[in-house]
Design a protein around this motif. Structure first.
Motif, PDB file in Angstrom:
ATOM      1  N   ARG A   1      -3.903 -10.051  -5.007  1.00 35.27           N
ATOM      2  CA  ARG A   1      -5.015  -9.103  -4.945  1.00 35.27           C
ATOM      3  C   ARG A   1      -4.537  -7.721  -4.471  1.00 35.27           C
ATOM      4  NH1 ARG A   1     -10.315 -11.285  -4.781  1.00 35.27           N
ATOM      5  NH2 ARG A   1     -10.331 -13.550  -5.060  1.00 35.27           N
TER       6      ARG A   1
ATOM      7  N   ASN B   1      -8.206   2.270 -13.754  1.00 35.27           N
ATOM      8  CA  ASN B   1      -7.834   3.333 -12.804  1.00 35.27           C
ATOM      9  C   ASN B   1      -6.563   4.075 -13.214  1.00 35.27           C
ATOM     10  OD1 ASN B   1      -9.986   2.753 -11.122  1.00 35.27           O
ATOM     11  ND2 ASN B   1      -8.815   1.349  -9.835  1.00 35.27           N
TER      12      ASN B   1
ATOM     13  N   GLY C   1      -3.711   1.628  -8.032  1.00 36.88           N
ATOM     14  CA  GLY C   1      -3.736   2.825  -7.193  1.00 36.88           C
ATOM     15  C   GLY C   1      -2.625   3.811  -7.478  1.00 36.88           C
TER      16      GLY C   1
ATOM     17  N   ALA D   1      -8.393  -2.329 -12.131  1.00 33.23           N
ATOM     18  CA  ALA D   1      -7.146  -1.620 -11.860  1.00 33.23           C
ATOM     19  C   ALA D   1      -6.613  -0.928 -13.102  1.00 33.23           C
ATOM     20  CB  ALA D   1      -6.104  -2.597 -11.302  1.00 33.23           C
TER      21      ALA D   1
ATOM     22  N   ALA E   1      -4.392  -4.209  -6.783  1.00 32.93           N
ATOM     23  CA  ALA E   1      -4.982  -2.954  -6.302  1.00 32.93           C
ATOM     24  C   ALA E   1      -3.908  -1.878  -6.155  1.00 32.93           C
ATOM     25  CB  ALA E   1      -5.679  -3.192  -4.968  1.00 32.93           C
TER      26      ALA E   1
ATOM     27  N   ILE F   1     -10.817  -7.841 -11.093  1.00 36.76           N
ATOM     28  CA  ILE F   1     -10.209  -6.733 -10.342  1.00 36.76           C
ATOM     29  C   ILE F   1      -9.004  -6.172 -11.097  1.00 36.76           C
ATOM     30  CG2 ILE F   1     -11.051  -7.603  -8.116  1.00 36.76           C
ATOM     31  CD1 ILE F   1      -8.244  -8.573  -7.512  1.00 36.76           C
TER      32      ILE F   1
ATOM     33  N   SER G   1       0.823  -1.208   0.000  1.00 31.11           N
ATOM     34  CA  SER G   1       0.000   0.000   0.000  1.00 31.11           C
ATOM     35  C   SER G   1       0.857   1.257   0.000  1.00 31.11           C
ATOM     36  CB  SER G   1      -0.917  -0.028   1.227  1.00 31.11           C
ATOM     37  OG  SER G   1      -1.696   1.139   1.295  1.00 31.11           O
TER      38      SER G   1
END
Length: 389
Positions: free
Chosen positions: A348, A388, A356, A385, A352, A381, A309
């Motif tokens: 996963r 995005n 992001g 992504a 993401a 997913i 993250s």
């Protein structure tokens, strides 16, 4: 008319002269008093009279008390000395007599009664005896560190020091009060400390970051400082500075002490959480390697996924490359049929994370996921992504 003016002037000057003569009388009486009990009675009388410009009297009385205190033997005289010391330092504090600061500090060091010490510490702040701030701060540090040898006495002394440092409003007093607010004291002392903190520093980020940086503080203290900055209203920039400092320190060595090592890991996780929320700003280049370590050599899955993250929030090309490399590694395990349940959780998070970044450099890595025989859910997913970017 002139006669009226003269009468008016006399009406102001006569009481002043009388007050001076009255104070001289009490000073003489005090000097002639043979016992502490007698001296105490005179001090009480002067205070009750609210005599003007009595600070000189109180200062001289305190000087005599200090010189005679070692010879006080009886319980009655000792009690009188304690009471007189409290009265004198209170009056000197109200009068803002900073010149008496050294003698008031001598009271703190000389008298054993905790209430005397506490009132003397409070008076030092009121007097703004700034040369004694380091002594007051150190006394609070020592009291907090030493623990409750005598809980009641320790709390009274701590309260006096906290109140004093709150009155001083000097930034150097912040950290001692901060640790007192999180120390062994009962709630009434902690409440006083927490109320004092914003009076000393509206934004304590600088002081708390120093705790993280300074080797003199334990990892318990560093972690507490970091979490306090994280919850504070300081700027994002200050939070990031503290977090990057903590992350680097969290990887600087290993401790055989399980508790220390646990705190080191917790500090890394907290730092990663801050970076995940706010990025790394100008410090990105200096911490990317540490973010990689938190993925490669994480203490647990939580640290590893928070590192993903954080890299996603940094979002520059090098951060994308790290995320992409991890993704390729798991793709290869999928192709070989050696995938684990933890790998599915990682992929996963990585998908993401790549999405992001909103960085076109992530596109090829996400498309590579679509080329592998992942489940429909993973492909779904991944498509999200890609949209995005």
């Amino acid at each position: 008319m002139k006669r009226l003016i003269i009468i008016a002037l006399l009406s102001f000057s006569v009481p002043a002269l009388f007050a001076d003569e009255e104070l001289d009388f009490y000073t003489e009486q005090f000097n002639n008093a043979g016992t502490v009990l007698e001296q105490l009675g005179i001090v009480k009388t002067v205070i009750s009279q609210d005599a003007a410009d009595a600070s000189g009297f109180y200062a001289a009385a305190l000087g005599r008390l200090l010189s005679e205190y070692p010879n006080v033997k009886s319980a009655q005289e000792s009690q009188a000395a304690d009471e007189m010391a409290i009265l004198l330092v209170q009056e000197l504090g109200k009068g803002g007599d900073a010149e008496s600061g050294q003698n008031v500090w001598r009271v703190v060091k000389t008298f054993s009664n905790a209430m005397v010490k506490s009132e003397s510490l409070i008076a030092l702040g009121q007097m703004n005896a700034t040369d004694l701030i380091p002594h007051v701060a150190q006394l609070l540090v020592d009291t907090t560190t030493r623990g409750p040898v005598n809980r009641t006495s320790g709390e009274r002394i701590a309260y006096g020091a906290i109140t004093s440092l709150a009155t001083y409003k000097d930034p150097s007093g912040y950290i001692p009060v901060f640790f007192a607010a999180n120390g062994w004291y009962q709630s009434w002392v902690k409440k006083a400390a927490n109320e004092a903190l914003p009076l000393i520093a509206e934004d304590p980020a600088e002081q708390l970051t120093t705790v993280i940086q300074d080797a003199a503080y334990t990892f318990d203290q560093k972690l507490l400082a970091l979490r306090t900055i994280e919850r504070s209203s300081t700027s994002d920039e200050n939070k990031v500075k503290a977090a990057t400092t903590a992350l680097i320190l969290g990887w600087a060595g290993y401790s055989a002490d399980p508790d220390v090592q646990y705190k080191r890991v917790q500090m890394r996780k907290t730092a990663l959480g801050v970076i995940s929320a706010y990025g790394a700003g100008d410090d990105a280049a200096s911490i990317l390697n540490y973010l990689n370590w938190s993925y490669r050599y994480a203490a647990d899955a939580e640290e590893q996924l928070t590192a993903v993250s954080a890299l996603s929030k940094v979002a520059n090309d090098e951060a994308v490359q790290y995320l992409g490399t991890y993704t390729i590694e798991i793709n290869e395990k999928k192709a070989r049929g050696t995938l684990t349940a933890q790998d599915e959780r990682r992929i996963r998070a990585l998908i993401a994370g790549l999405g992001g970044t909103h960085n076109q450099a992530a596109k090829n890595y996400l498309q590579a996921v679509l080329s592998i025989n992942w489940t429909n859910q993973i492909h779904k997913i991944t498509q999200q992504a890609l949209s995005n970017l």
